[in-house]
Design a protein around this motif. Structure first.
Motif, PDB file in Angstrom:
ATOM      1  N   GLU A 125      43.696  42.916  34.445  1.00  0.00           N
ATOM      2  CA  GLU A 125      42.978  42.000  35.323  1.00  0.00           C
ATOM      3  C   GLU A 125      41.506  41.907  34.921  1.00  0.00           C
ATOM      4  N   LEU A 129      39.585  38.609  33.783  1.00  0.00           N
ATOM      5  CA  LEU A 129      38.380  38.196  34.503  1.00  0.00           C
ATOM      6  C   LEU A 129      37.194  38.053  33.555  1.00  0.00           C
ATOM      7  N   ARG A 194      42.789  25.449  44.764  1.00  0.00           N
ATOM      8  CA  ARG A 194      42.611  26.424  43.676  1.00  0.00           C
ATOM      9  C   ARG A 194      41.152  26.519  43.237  1.00  0.00           C
ATOM     10  N   ASN A 196      38.652  28.223  43.969  1.00  0.00           N
ATOM     11  CA  ASN A 196      38.030  29.545  43.795  1.00  0.00           C
ATOM     12  C   ASN A 196      38.558  30.278  42.572  1.00  0.00           C
ATOM     13  N   ASN A 197      39.499  29.666  41.861  1.00  0.00           N
ATOM     14  CA  ASN A 197      40.038  30.260  40.634  1.00  0.00           C
ATOM     15  C   ASN A 197      39.595  29.445  39.421  1.00  0.00           C
ATOM     16  N   SER A 198      40.043  29.846  38.256  1.00  0.00           N
ATOM     17  CA  SER A 198      39.515  29.296  37.005  1.00  0.00           C
ATOM     18  C   SER A 198      39.932  27.852  36.751  1.00  0.00           C
ATOM     19  N   LYS A 240      46.785  30.857  38.554  1.00  0.00           N
ATOM     20  CA  LYS A 240      46.309  30.621  39.932  1.00  0.00           C
ATOM     21  C   LYS A 240      45.236  29.529  39.996  1.00  0.00           C
ATOM     22  N   GLY A 241      44.857  28.975  38.840  1.00  0.00           N
ATOM     23  CA  GLY A 241      43.827  27.941  38.810  1.00  0.00           C
ATOM     24  C   GLY A 241      44.351  26.655  38.197  1.00  0.00           C
TER      25      GLY A 241
END
Length: 447
Positions: A125, A129, A194, A196-198, A240-241
């Motif tokens: 992770e 990140l 989404r 808040n994700n990439s 997740k993005g």
């Protein structure tokens, strides 16, 4: 698990399989390099001694060192029947995660492995990140993140963008080069669940055939000559993005097939590995190429087109939103004046009129570069008509001996429609436009 005692290996494998672990066992430590190059492991259990009558642990420390050289984030648990405190401390200093003694208690072994797996997950992770942070910083540094415009054409795009953003539907953005397709993609992401994700952007036109799988799906260390470390692909980074695939029309048929397979299975496999991993992405694609025509010609897969275009957004050319030129020009003027420490504040009405009459074949990107150059070259606080070196070749092919661009364009469209007996698709191809763009121009000129 690497141990020279086959009974120990089989016993451990039977125990750990009950915990839903996939276990690889090996007696010969010399096969460790092959195993590491062939797959990725959450935890490695390593015996300390492989030769009879040797209890020093030197072999274990040697192979521990080799594993850590290959992967500094490897999670290794050392196992031995001859342990002491000094050996345990040395093992931890050398990179081991934990240290257990044989014979072990089953509950203790299971708990130790469960903790080690969580540690490996945290390493993975952190790596994702870190890569995502690097990409985010790169994206944030790009200027002009906002979409500027009040014209009816761009307002229609805003309305469609707001509607589709709240869903997870795949989006295909069509438009000429330089119209701001990536900005539309970012706007969809920022308005989505989404946000808040990439947001991960990939220029498909810049990826070679040989690097396609590595870039999109990732690779393991040693998978090919320049693979010096394990690397997650863009699909993993976008998990997740949102994944934005720009210039998707440039993909060859073979690469289209590989992309379609990943989109259908929602899984990717790193190059050099046989272990697939699930991915959860929202897909946005963009191109300036006529994908529907390419499907008819057999150069773009129809099943891939169906997969990527749940919703289509057509971005208008700058010439279709002339009324936005003053807003865009002033925006770029303010930005570049600040960037180059110039006192330029405005554009003369004559210069602005020329900007509005120019057809902008390079669209907003061309306008941006024209303003930047003018700001750099001017010695005044006001941009004059002479500060803009716009191409004259775009106006050289005049029609009916007029230089009025509206009349030139109207005449060209009328001739194309007449040439193809009113067939909109053929006329659009002849003019180098999309059907939607041609319809808007026909409505503008009453054709």
């Amino acid at each position: 698990m690497i141990d020279d005692d086959e009974d120990v290996l089989l016993a451990a494998k039977m125990l750990l399989k009950k915990q839903n672990h996939h276990v690889i066992i090996e007696k010969n430590p010399k096969k460790i390099p092959f195993l590491l190059n062939n797959d990725t492991y959450d935890v490695i259990l390593l015996d300390m001694n492989f030769s009879k009558d040797i209890t020093s642990g030197k072999e274990g420390f040697f192979w521990l060192d080799e594993i850590m050289k290959h992967d500094p984030t490897a999670v290794v648990i050392l196992i031995t029947a001859f342990g002491d405190v000094e050996m345990a401390v040395r093992a931890l200093k050398q990179g081991a995660t934990d240290f257990i003694l044989k014979p072990w208690q089953n509950e203790k072994l299971i708990a130790t492995i469960a903790t080690a797996i969580k540690l490996k997950q945290s390493y993975n992770e952190v790596d994702k990140l870190k890569k995502a942070k690097e990409m985010l910083e790169e994206q944030i540094s790009k200027p002009f993140a906002e979409i500027i415009g009040k014209s009816q054409a761009i307002q229609e795009v805003f309305t469609l963008t707001d509607k589709v953003a709240k869903t997870d539907a795949n989006v295909l953005i069509l438009g000429e080069n330089g119209t701001g397709k990536e900005l539309i993609a970012r706007a969809i992401h920022q308005r989505s669940l989404r946000k808040n994700n990439s947001f991960v952007s990939v220029d498909m036109g810049a990826i070679t055939e040989t690097l396609f799988e590595s870039e999109l799906f990732g690779h393991k260390k040693g998978a090919f000559t320049d693979a010096r470390e394990d690397r997650p692909g863009r699909f993993e980074l976008a998990n997740k993005g949102t994944l934005f695939l720009d210039e998707i029309g440039n993909l060859s048929l073979s690469l289209q097939g590989k992309l379609l397979s990943a989109l259908q299975s929602r899984q990717v496999t790193r190059v050099g590995s046989n272990q697939s991993m699930p991915v959860d992405i929202r897909l946005i694609c963009a191109t300036n190429m006529p994908l529907h025509k390419m499907v008819q010609e057999g150069t773009f897969r129809q099943d891939l087109l169906y997969r990527i275009n749940t919703v289509e957004i057509q971005v208008p050319s700058l010439y279709e939103r002339i009324e936005d030129i003053p807003l865009l020009a002033q925006h770029y003027l303010s930005y570049y004046a600040k960037k180059y420490h110039k006192s330029v504040k405005q554009i003369t009405p004559e210069a602005m009129d020329r900007l509005k009459r120019y057809p902008w074949p390079g669209n907003i990107r061309e306008l941006q570069h024209a303003i930047e150059r003018a700001v750099i070259m001017t010695d005044s606080d006001t941009l004059q008509e002479s500060d803009f070196l716009l191409s004259r070749s775009v106006s050289s092919g005049t029609v009916n001996h007029t230089l009025n661009l509206d009349e030139v364009e109207r005449s060209a469209i009328a001739k194309a429609l007449q040439m193809h007996n009113g067939n909109i698709s053929k006329a659009a191809d002849e003019l180098g436009l999309t059907r939607a763009s041609l319809y808007r121009r026909m409505e503008k000129y009453g054709l």
